[in-house]
Write a protein that holds these residues in place. Structure first.
Motif, mmCIF file in Angstrom:
data_model
loop_
_atom_site.group_PDB
_atom_site.id
_atom_site.type_symbol
_atom_site.label_atom_id
_atom_site.label_comp_id
_atom_site.label_asym_id
_atom_site.label_seq_id
_atom_site.Cartn_x
_atom_site.Cartn_y
_atom_site.Cartn_z
ATOM 1 N N ALA A 43 2.132 4.511 1.726
ATOM 2 C CA ALA A 43 1.980 4.633 2.992
ATOM 3 C C ALA A 43 2.065 6.282 3.158
ATOM 4 N N ASN A 44 2.863 6.603 2.186
ATOM 5 C CA ASN A 44 3.017 8.442 2.204
ATOM 6 C C ASN A 44 3.107 8.842 0.809
ATOM 7 N N HIS B 6 5.848 6.509 -1.043
ATOM 8 C CA HIS B 6 6.467 5.371 -0.225
ATOM 9 C C HIS B 6 5.560 4.469 0.362
ATOM 10 N N THR B 7 6.036 3.420 0.305
ATOM 11 C CA THR B 7 4.917 2.104 0.540
ATOM 12 C C THR B 7 5.186 1.454 1.906
ATOM 13 N N ASP B 8 4.231 0.835 2.286
ATOM 14 C CA ASP B 8 4.266 0.085 3.596
ATOM 15 C C ASP B 8 5.476 -1.036 3.501
ATOM 16 N N GLU B 9 5.933 -1.567 2.478
ATOM 17 C CA GLU B 9 6.832 -2.412 2.427
ATOM 18 C C GLU B 9 8.365 -1.816 2.254
ATOM 19 N N LYS C 108 0.731 -1.168 0.213
ATOM 20 C CA LYS C 108 0.095 -0.045 0.014
ATOM 21 C C LYS C 108 0.780 1.413 0.001
#
Length: 383
Positions: free
Chosen positions: A4-5, A40-43, A2
């Motif tokens: 994230a920012n 920026h992703t959650d991974e 997902k």
């Protein structure tokens, strides 16, 4: 995965000397303002893209990115078709959110460990460049400038017109042709696409249809490759008529927006070469749809690439993924406009190869390394 920012950072990198752009003759540009967008992703994977922030519009662009956050955060970065509809809603009341889509593609490339152009479906791994000049200079100076381009490997150059008379404009092309003969293809940008209040100091009058037609005829005699933006971009009838009456290809579309608008341009046969910009016309995946419509009509799609920072790379990956592209713009007009300021946030500058081409990077995503030290030094805001 997902989102994230979404972050942004504006960087102002000084030019070696001020630039006086032909499309805004009284404007002095002392630096290049680059807006860097991060997804920026959650991974832990981050993707980046950049765009130009000219003439004081930076606050508007920042507001656009702040507004876009609520539409993008929490989404799957691979769901670009879903996200692009949300970005169209952002564009309804703000401006130019398309750079976000490009940053999503950088995330996708890094997640898949592949260059973006290969994920899109590679047509080629090298793209032919043309040097895109910025300024109006004396004809004798342009002769020397053209000779240096040949020495550096360029096979084509785009000359900017902004003189009060057609005779003065044509003299520029004659000077370049006299200096280098057939060693350079010559494109011409009339910069008539934007309706500017030409009574301002320094601006010539907007071209009439007759001046556009007469200029096209003169450029045909000089064996020029295309004439770009000879009329206002929404003068569809005039552009279609001009394209039908001259043999030199008429090019344009850099700020025209969206599939529907380009569909109309193509149906009306306004251009033989379309030039969508992947931060102004919509993002890379949507421009590929526009390129496909053009392909069906035998129209060339050469992306407009006057996009600083990572922007040239964004356009390069786009150009490498479409079959009806034969040239990519390379902003370059030394000693004023140089890669060090225009591409300023990159560690490794992209430069023309000996045969006039640029090879796609093999690294994942767009294939860049950000110059963190330079970004920190010249940063003026972040969010």
């Amino acid at each position: 995965m997902k989102v994230a920012n979404l972050t942004y950072e504006a960087v102002r990198i000084p030019h070696q000397r001020p630039i006086y752009p032909s499309w805004f003759p009284e404007k002095e540009e002392k630096d290049q303002c680059i807006l860097l967008i991060g997804i920026h992703t959650d991974e832990g994977i981050s993707g980046y893209a950049s765009m130009e922030a000219p003439f004081g519009i930076l606050p508007i662009l920042v507001a656009t990115m702040e507004y876009a956050k609520e539409f993008v955060i929490g989404e799957d970065p691979f769901a670009i078709e879903k996200i692009i509809w949300k970005l169209r809603n952002v564009a309804r009341i703000s401006t130019r959110p398309w750079v976000i889509e490009n940053a999503l593609l950088d995330v996708m490339g890094k997640a898949c460990n592949q260059p973006v152009y290969k994920i899109l479906g590679a047509m080629r791994d090298r793209v032919k460049l043309y040097a895109s000049w910025a300024e109006k200079r004396p004809d004798e100076q342009r002769k020397e400038d053209a000779k240096r381009l040949v020495e550096q490997g360029f096979k084509a150059v785009k000359v900017r017109f902004c003189s009060a008379t057609m005779k003065e404009d044509i003299a520029q092309v004659e000077a370049v042709r006299a200096a280098v003969g057939g060693q350079l293809e010559i494109m011409v940008d009339a910069n008539q696409g934007t309706a500017v209040e030409r009574q301002q100091k320094g601006f010539p009058e907007l071209w009439s249809y007759e001046r556009a037609k007469q200029t096209a005829r003169e450029l045909e005699n000089l064996n020029c490759t295309w004439l770009e933006e000879p009329l206002y971009r929404y003068n569809f009838e005039g552009l279609a008529k001009l394209s039908s009456e001259v043999s030199i290809p008429i090019a344009g579309g850099e700020i025209n927006r969206g599939i529907a608008e380009f569909k109309w341009l193509l149906e009306q046969h306004c251009f033989r070469i379309i030039q969508p910009n992947c931060t102004m016309s919509e993002g890379i995946t949507q421009i590929r749809k526009i390129a496909a419509m053009a392909e069906a009509q035998g129209v060339t799609c050469n992306p407009h690439a006057w996009i600083p920072g990572i922007g040239l790379l964004q356009s390069l990956h786009l150009a490498a993924s479409i079959c009806n592209c034969d040239y990519l713009e390379y902003p370059y007009d030394p000693p004023a406009l140089l890669p060090g300021s225009f591409q300023g946030i990159l560690v490794n500058e992209l430069t023309v190869e000996a045969d006039g081409y640029l090879t796609l990077p093999a690294a994942p995503g767009f294939g860049y390394t950000l110059d963190e030290e330079k970004i920190h030094k010249y940063s003026i805001l972040k969010g």
